[in-house]
Write a protein that holds these residues in place. Structure first.
Motif, PDB file in Angstrom:
ATOM      1  N   ASP A   1       3.913  16.206  -4.903  1.00 25.50           N
ATOM      2  CA  ASP A   1       3.838  14.830  -5.591  1.00 25.50           C
ATOM      3  C   ASP A   1       4.749  15.002  -6.880  1.00 25.50           C
ATOM      4  O   ASP A   1       5.722  16.014  -6.666  1.00 25.50           O
ATOM      5  CB  ASP A   1       2.321  14.719  -6.322  1.00 25.50           C
ATOM      6  N   ASP A   2       4.643  14.208  -7.813  1.00 19.00           N
ATOM      7  CA  ASP A   2       5.527  14.152  -8.964  1.00 19.00           C
ATOM      8  C   ASP A   2       5.994  15.482  -9.715  1.00 19.00           C
ATOM      9  O   ASP A   2       5.077  16.217  -9.836  1.00 19.00           O
ATOM     10  CB  ASP A   2       4.806  13.001  -9.932  1.00 19.00           C
TER      11      ASP A   2
ATOM     12  N   LYS B   1       5.193   9.652  -0.212  1.00 16.09           N
ATOM     13  CA  LYS B   1       4.292   8.893  -0.983  1.00 16.09           C
ATOM     14  C   LYS B   1       5.217   7.988  -1.985  1.00 16.09           C
ATOM     15  O   LYS B   1       6.100   8.364  -2.551  1.00 16.09           O
ATOM     16  CB  LYS B   1       3.333   9.565  -1.808  1.00 16.09           C
TER      17      LYS B   1
ATOM     18  N   ASP C   1       5.793   5.517  -4.756  1.00 19.23           N
ATOM     19  CA  ASP C   1       4.701   5.210  -5.777  1.00 19.23           C
ATOM     20  C   ASP C   1       5.535   4.102  -6.655  1.00 19.23           C
ATOM     21  O   ASP C   1       6.907   3.831  -6.530  1.00 19.23           O
ATOM     22  CB  ASP C   1       4.537   6.270  -7.026  1.00 19.23           C
TER      23      ASP C   1
ATOM     24  N   ASP D   1      -6.073   5.402  -8.350  1.00 25.12           N
ATOM     25  CA  ASP D   1      -5.908   6.586  -9.205  1.00 25.12           C
ATOM     26  C   ASP D   1      -7.115   7.127  -9.634  1.00 25.12           C
ATOM     27  O   ASP D   1      -7.320   8.261 -10.391  1.00 25.12           O
ATOM     28  CB  ASP D   1      -5.181   6.411 -10.548  1.00 25.12           C
TER      29      ASP D   1
HETATM   30  C1  GLA Z   1       0.712   7.502 -10.015  1.00 28.81           C
HETATM   31  C2  GLA Z   1       0.088   7.908  -8.660  1.00 28.81           C
HETATM   32  C3  GLA Z   1      -0.640   8.913  -8.867  1.00 28.81           C
HETATM   33  C4  GLA Z   1       0.385  10.455  -9.039  1.00 28.81           C
HETATM   34  C5  GLA Z   1       1.063   9.962 -10.281  1.00 28.81           C
HETATM   35  C6  GLA Z   1       2.397  10.580 -10.396  1.00 28.81           C
HETATM   36  O1  GLA Z   1      -0.101   7.426 -11.000  1.00 28.81           O
HETATM   37  O2  GLA Z   1      -0.947   6.913  -8.386  1.00 28.81           O
HETATM   38  O3  GLA Z   1      -1.424   9.538  -7.759  1.00 28.81           O
HETATM   39  O4  GLA Z   1       1.320  10.245  -7.735  1.00 28.81           O
HETATM   40  O5  GLA Z   1       1.540   8.314 -10.274  1.00 28.81           O
HETATM   41  O6  GLA Z   1       3.111  10.500 -11.441  1.00 28.81           O
END
Ligand code: GLA
Length: 745
Positions: free
Chosen positions: A366-367, A476, A478, A548
């Motif tokens: 992820d991020d 993913k 976003d 989230d």
């Molecule tokens: C959003 C997404 C989370 C995660 C964060 C990362 O809030 O919904 O699941 O990926 O960004 O910054």
């Protein structure tokens, strides 16, 4: 034949398996809406009774008798400034100063295939089984043509609508409103259901009695938004899950949407849906065309359950498209709540190893993985691996992940840019920003101007480079803020209110090019969870991260909300750690795992923090999910319990289309002392067939002193209350029952 035209009486009829939709060309050439309801032969135009209505005016040529008024007639696509004082579908001003438009039917035509839209999603028709009706309306004063398009999806009981507006006049016009559809309904529709919410609490069902005047559900955030999902249901007062007339209205659109429901002076109900006119204008030069987004319409006389099932079946065949390799749903482990941005190559590789031990299929980074992304204040826009965290590049991580037998996936946020990024330093004009004003910040980031083709091309190049060696099998996507500062350097002043729709078109263009170039990649949409959960995104990306909020109790009402319009397999849902990061609540793994199973089922935790027993238990749930994933992705879904915040017991059933098996999920968010037994009323089984119950979770379930697992019930018994279980007790107890049809001995 699903489209019938009776030229003698000017009647246009659309039939689906169980519904009929009828229009008539009125005396003045106005297109009237005369019926949408249960399948029927007949001429519903007879329901329109001419009368002299006070303060409702008459078209010039039909003024005699004063009993033909567009303010009182059900109109299919009303213009404005013509004496219909209800909400208009189209409003405009021409360069000659003409305001509004007066649409009359010019022609109609049918086509043996479904229409498509330029640059926007429109329901697919893989087996070429659907038809289109085109009806062309014109406004003489401006020359504007409105071609109404109706896609008839017979088997699925869905009608799609969209409009092509063409300036066939000799002066430019500026569209001030251009709805995708209007639906004038009789007064039997007295309520509406919509899904409101906020970040981390999306899709809360709200049911209201319609009042005189206009009630609006809309977004002006540049995205469909966490706050009001575009899906709306209009229904009768007595509509329940199992009975009552109801209509679902779902824009296939990811930007500023708006649905107005207006109850007029005589209780007629007008529904106007499409792009939100508050943030919109569109200039059409002579010869130019503007296409509206599509809207899906579905009707049921049998209540909300069958309405939802119609939507689910439609999505599965005509909206969602899964990459071949992911037809079998993967169990993924996502790094976000496990390590947030605090990682390096070693930690990520260790996490991937743990994911493999839990028998996941896919590891998602992820991020935090890209150049300089040490916090959420920087680096968006620079989509290359951070060399400090990953001295050997992303390919080293990819390889390690593959060595553990997993596929590799990644998080991106391609529509955004941080001020502190190479991209922004090089192209500050790429960000949306009003000249002379400081930009509005959201999570310290700016939004890229996707209304510009050069910006779309630049982002396409970056993401394509990331995907082109084939190592990444999941993305993913976003989008962590809404749009403000709507101003594009590339547009002249009189076109600036086109930016929000042009943004959506640019975004769709980017998505379409990427899924076409990389068809093996599974894309999951996300906008801080469900901030852009709509049919437009789902057309490109078959799943969207649902919220989230990963707290399983909160997820019950969120996922229940999605189920009204969207099938469960497209709702991203993960098992997370406890205490939950968003609510601080601690609930057992059983509830967390079973809740995630009525979505995509993934993991979002650091297995290193689990005990060996917990890991074993989690592996068991992964196995249970795998066993039933096919059923969850294709099954017929019924909400059994959990009504609108009134019922703390949530339950739903997913059964095979042929009723050969059914899964029942249940969770009690508020177990009571001295409570009564729970009596179950299952849905859609075969009355005469025998079903054997397996209590999957907890492994033994008792009713009184009997153990239920292994017991046999007839379908009728299960549907009529013979199956009852002891009251739930404990901390957020959950259960999963599986019923399998058995051959009669
Ligand atoms: C959003 C997404 C989370 C995660 C964060 C990362 O809030 O919904 O699941 O990926 O960004 O910054």
């Amino acid at each position: 034949m699903s489209i019938r035209i009776d030229s003698e009486y000017g009647i246009l009829t659309l039939h689906t398996a169980h519904t009929t939709y009828q229009m008539q060309i009125g005396r003045g050439g106005h297109l009237l809406h005369v019926y949408y309801g249960p399948r029927a032969e007949g001429m519903f135009a007879r329901s329109i009774v001419p009368a002299d209505h006070g303060f409702s005016m008459n078209p010039y040529e039909i003024r005699e008798g004063r009993n033909y008024s567009v303010d009182q007639l059900p109109l299919e696509y009303p213009g404005s400034n013509i004496g219909d004082f209800r909400t208009a579908a189209v409003d405009l001003i021409s360069d000659k100063g003409i305001c509004g438009c007066d649409f009359r039917v010019r022609s109609y035509d049918t086509e043996k295939r479904v229409y498509t839209l330029r640059g926007m999603p429109a329901a697919r028709d893989p087996e070429a089984e659907s038809e289109t009706l085109h009806v062309v309306l014109t406004d003489e004063a401006t020359g504007l043509e409105a071609e109404l398009q109706y896609g008839v999806f017979f088997e699925k009981d869905v009608i799609t609508r969209a409009v092509r507006l063409k300036n066939a006049g000799d002066h430019a016009v500026t569209l001030l409103a251009a709805a995708s559809m209007c639906l004038d309904l009789p007064e039997r529709y007295t309520e509406r259901i919509h899904f409101y919410g906020r970040h981390t609490m999306e899709m809360q069902e709200e049911r209201c009695v319609l009042a005189h005047g206009i009630q609006t559900v809309s977004s002006g955030r540049g995205m469909s938004g966490h706050h009001h999902n575009p899906f709306t249901i209009i229904c009768e007062e007595n509509t329940t899950e199992e009975q009552g007339w109801c209509i679902g209205v779902m824009p296939v659109y990811s930007g500023n949407h708006r649905t107005d429901i207006e109850v007029d002076q005589k209780e007629s109900v007008r529904v106007v849906t499409g792009i939100n006119r508050d943030t919109f204008t569109w200039r059409l030069e002579p010869g130019e065309i503007f296409e509206t987004p599509q809207v899906l319409l579905t009707f049921s006389r049998e209540g909300l359950e069958s309405l939802s099932q119609q939507m689910h079946r439609f999505f599965r065949k005509h909206i969602l498209r899964w990459p071949e390799e992911w037809k079998k749903p993967p169990v993924l482990l996502n790094s976000w709540e496990a390590v947030f941005m605090d990682f390096d190559e070693k930690r990520i590789c260790a996490l991937a190893e743990q994911a493999a031990r839990l028998s996941a299929d896919l590891f998602v980074l992820d991020d935090g993985w890209f150049a300089g992304r040490s916090s959420d204040t920087r680096a968006l826009g620079d989509w290359t691996a951070d060399t400090e965290k990953f001295p050997h590049g992303l390919s080293a991580v990819e390889e390690a992940v593959r060595d553990h037998g997993l596929s590799f996936g990644i998080w991106i946020e391609p529509e955004m840019v941080s001020e502190d990024s190479e991209l922004f330093r090089k192209h500050p004009d790429y960000a949306l920003r009003v000249p002379g004003r400081n930009p509005v910040m959201g999570r310290d980031q700016l939004v890229l101007d996707l209304s510009r083709q050069d910006v779309v091309d630049c982002i396409y190049g970056q993401i394509a480079r990331l995907l082109e060696d084939g190592g990444i099998r999941y993305v993913k996507w976003d989008a962590n803020r809404n749009l403000a500062d709507l101003y594009s350097m590339a547009l002249p002043p009189d076109r600036q209110r086109e930016v929000s729709h042009r943004y959506v078109l640019g975004m769709y263009n980017l998505m379409e090019r990427l899924i076409s170039a990389f068809p093996h990649v599974l894309f999951e949409g996300c906008a801080g969870g469900g901030g852009r959960f709509d049919a437009g995104i789902l057309y490109f990306f078959p799943q969207i991260w649902g919220s989230d909020d990963t707290d399983a109790v909160a997820r019950l009402s969120i996922q229940r909300g999605y189920s009204f319009g969207y099938p469960p397999e497209c709702v991203g849902a993960h098992v997370s750690d406890v205490p939950n990061g968003q609510t601080g609540r601690t609930v057992p793994l059983s509830l967390r795992a079973l809740t995630a199973m009525s979505g995509t089922f993934g993991l979002e935790l650091d297995p290193a923090r689990l005990s060996e027993e917990e890991k074993e238990e989690l592996r068991r749930y992964v196995g249970i999910y795998r066993k039933y994933a096919g059923l969850i992705r294709t099954g017929v879904y019924s909400r059994l319990r959990g009504e609108r915040g009134l019922d703390p017991l949530f339950a739903w059933e997913i059964r095979a289309e042929d009723a050969s098996e059914a899964l029942v999920f249940a969770a009690d968010t508020d177990p009571q002392a001295n409570a009564k037994a729970v009596t179950w009323y299952l849905r859609g089984l075969q009355e005469q067939a025998q079903y054997r119950l397996t209590c999957v979770e907890p492994e033994t379930v008792q009713a009184g002193d009997r153990t239920l697992s292994g017991q046999i019930f007839s379908g009728a018994e299960l549907m009529q209350g013979a199956f009852a279980t002891r009251p739930f007790s404990g901390n957020a107890p959950a259960a999963l029952y599986y019923f399998e049809r058995i051959e009669c001995e």
